[in-house]
Design a protein around this motif. Structure first.
Motif, PDB file in Angstrom:
ATOM      1  N   THR A  97       0.380  -2.849   0.415  1.00 22.44           N
ATOM      2  CA  THR A  97      -0.338  -2.079  -0.601  1.00 22.44           C
ATOM      3  C   THR A  97      -0.147  -0.574  -0.451  1.00 22.44           C
ATOM      4  O   THR A  97      -0.268   0.169  -1.418  1.00 22.44           O
ATOM      5  N   HIS A  98       0.122  -0.106   0.779  1.00 21.30           N
ATOM      6  CA  HIS A  98       0.214   1.324   1.053  1.00 21.30           C
ATOM      7  C   HIS A  98       1.415   1.601   1.958  1.00 21.30           C
ATOM      8  O   HIS A  98       1.720   0.815   2.856  1.00 21.30           O
ATOM      9  N   THR A 152      11.619   4.861   2.631  1.00 19.28           N
ATOM     10  CA  THR A 152      10.437   4.683   1.789  1.00 19.28           C
ATOM     11  C   THR A 152      10.798   4.118   0.423  1.00 19.28           C
ATOM     12  O   THR A 152      10.143   3.186  -0.071  1.00 19.28           O
ATOM     13  N   LYS A 159       9.328   0.747  -1.185  1.00 25.08           N
ATOM     14  CA  LYS A 159       8.517   0.852  -2.398  1.00 25.08           C
ATOM     15  C   LYS A 159       9.111  -0.008  -3.518  1.00 25.08           C
ATOM     16  O   LYS A 159       8.378  -0.692  -4.252  1.00 25.08           O
ATOM     17  N   ALA A 199       4.315  -0.699  -3.389  1.00 24.42           N
ATOM     18  CA  ALA A 199       3.232  -0.017  -2.686  1.00 24.42           C
ATOM     19  C   ALA A 199       3.159   1.459  -3.082  1.00 24.42           C
ATOM     20  O   ALA A 199       4.158   2.069  -3.471  1.00 24.42           O
ATOM     21  N   THR A 200       1.973   2.019  -2.970  1.00 19.95           N
ATOM     22  CA  THR A 200       1.748   3.440  -3.230  1.00 19.95           C
ATOM     23  C   THR A 200       2.076   4.245  -1.973  1.00 19.95           C
ATOM     24  O   THR A 200       1.704   3.853  -0.862  1.00 19.95           O
ATOM     25  N   VAL A 201       2.757   5.373  -2.144  1.00 19.89           N
ATOM     26  CA  VAL A 201       3.229   6.185  -1.020  1.00 19.89           C
ATOM     27  C   VAL A 201       2.304   7.397  -0.831  1.00 19.89           C
ATOM     28  O   VAL A 201       2.050   8.153  -1.774  1.00 19.89           O
ATOM     29  N   TYR A 202       1.838   7.574   0.414  1.00 12.52           N
ATOM     30  CA  TYR A 202       0.929   8.662   0.762  1.00 12.52           C
ATOM     31  C   TYR A 202       1.593   9.569   1.805  1.00 12.52           C
ATOM     32  O   TYR A 202       2.122   9.087   2.805  1.00 12.52           O
ATOM     33  N   ASP A 238       3.659   9.510  -3.857  1.00 11.39           N
ATOM     34  CA  ASP A 238       2.856   9.229  -5.052  1.00 11.39           C
ATOM     35  C   ASP A 238       1.517   9.954  -4.973  1.00 11.39           C
ATOM     36  O   ASP A 238       1.002  10.434  -5.970  1.00 11.39           O
ATOM     37  N   VAL A 239       0.947   9.994  -3.764  1.00  7.28           N
ATOM     38  CA  VAL A 239      -0.358  10.617  -3.554  1.00  7.28           C
ATOM     39  C   VAL A 239      -0.242  11.595  -2.388  1.00  7.28           C
ATOM     40  O   VAL A 239       0.224  11.223  -1.306  1.00  7.28           O
TER      41      VAL A 239
END
Length: 306
Positions: free
Chosen positions: A78-79, A93, A97, A102-105, A135-136
């Motif tokens: 998920t992350h 990454t 992804k 998944a969302t990338v932080y 992404d975030v």
């Protein structure tokens, strides 16, 4: 060795591609990219069970991506968290992804710690991943929660300007990337890195309660804050050795490296020079050391009092 000293630990038998659970909710997989700078390779971490996060997917390496995806077969990623944008940590990454959604932080895109001086002709940082974009964006104190885990961003610039650690307070653990490593000191190479920032980040980690550190290379570090205080003393001793050499007269950086890094692996001489430069930048800014023009790798340095 003094009682409060902490030795480096180069005992890390993990083999590339093997999944190892180091404590409940934390697994690691080693990438097969050994070098004098990466030790046995980059370590990627899997946090949680079922719905999981991956920390530092590693270099552009299809086999490592496949090993990570195999390790989480039947689970949902998920992350994705990235501690910093060197090419041994972030390029995979995109591959992960694409496979997981998944969302990338991360803290942000790659940037230098300071503008490059016009007199700097050579870039020490060929290892930057300038294509990475999360992404975030997260910063100091931001908390990201998943299924059974909770990670808090800790800003730790120094090795790079955008370096983050990710603390898991409930586990008394912290994923510290390349800021703290048990097998060696971290490289701080201006303008990508900053010794002032690096030392301040060590103090920030030392003041936190997490005890167990998981690094981007090499084995985990028990008693993390105690080890960080050792690293602070180590850097202070390095500064003292630089000042001791300059007390004998002005010198260029290769001369200082020869005086301060006895028995260094020749492959690390250039990196050592940039770490000396990082110390000298700090010393020049504090008015302790002087140089003609900008403090750069090719400069000559003297004590300001001379």
């Amino acid at each position: 060795m003094a009682e409060d000293d902490v030795p480096f630990n180069r005992n890390f038998p993990l083999k590339p591609g093997v999944v190892e659970e180091v404590r409940p909710g934390i697994r690691r997989v080693l990438c097969n990219n050994p070098s004098p700078f990466t030790f046995t390779g980059t370590v990627s971490y899997i946090v949680g069970r079922g719905k999981v996060a991956i920390i530092d997917p590693g270099p552009d390496n299809e086999a490592h991506a496949a090993a990570l995806l195999d390790a989480v077969s039947g689970e949902t990623v998920t992350h994705i968290f990235v501690t910093h944008t060197h090419r041994d940590h972030s390029p995979n990454t995109g591959r992960l992804k694409a496979a997981t959604g998944a969302t990338v932080y991360a803290e942000g895109t790659h940037r230098a710690s300071r503008p490059r001086y016009e007199s700097e002709k050579h870039s020490p940082e060929s290892g930057a991943d300038r294509e990475f974009n999360p992404d975030v964006r997260v910063g100091e104190g931001d908390v990201v929660e998943g299924d059974g885990w909770r990670l808090e961003a800790v800003t730790t610039p120094g090795h790079t300007a955008n370096h983050l650690a990710f603390a898991w307070p409930e586990q008394s653990a912290s994923f510290v990337g390349d800021h703290v490593m048990g097998w060696s000191t971290s490289i701080v190479a201006p303008p990508d890195g900053s010794m002032v920032d690096y030392m301040a980040s060590l103090e920030r980690l030392a003041g936190r309660p997490e005890q167990l550190y998981f690094s981007g290379h090499g084995p985990e570090i028990p008693e993390g804050p105690r080890y960080v205080r050792f690293l602070i003393r180590h850097r202070q001793a390095r500064e003292a050795s630089i000042l001791h050499r300059l007390s004998k007269g002005e010198a260029d950086i290769p001369t200082i490296v020869r005086a301060s890094y006895i028995g260094i692996d020749p492959r690390l001489t250039t990196a050592a020079g940039y770490s000396v430069l990082a110390h000298l930048e700090d010393l020049v800014a504090r008015g302790v050391v002087a140089t003609g023009g900008d403090p750069v790798i090719g400069g000559t340095y003297r004590l300001a009092s001379d």
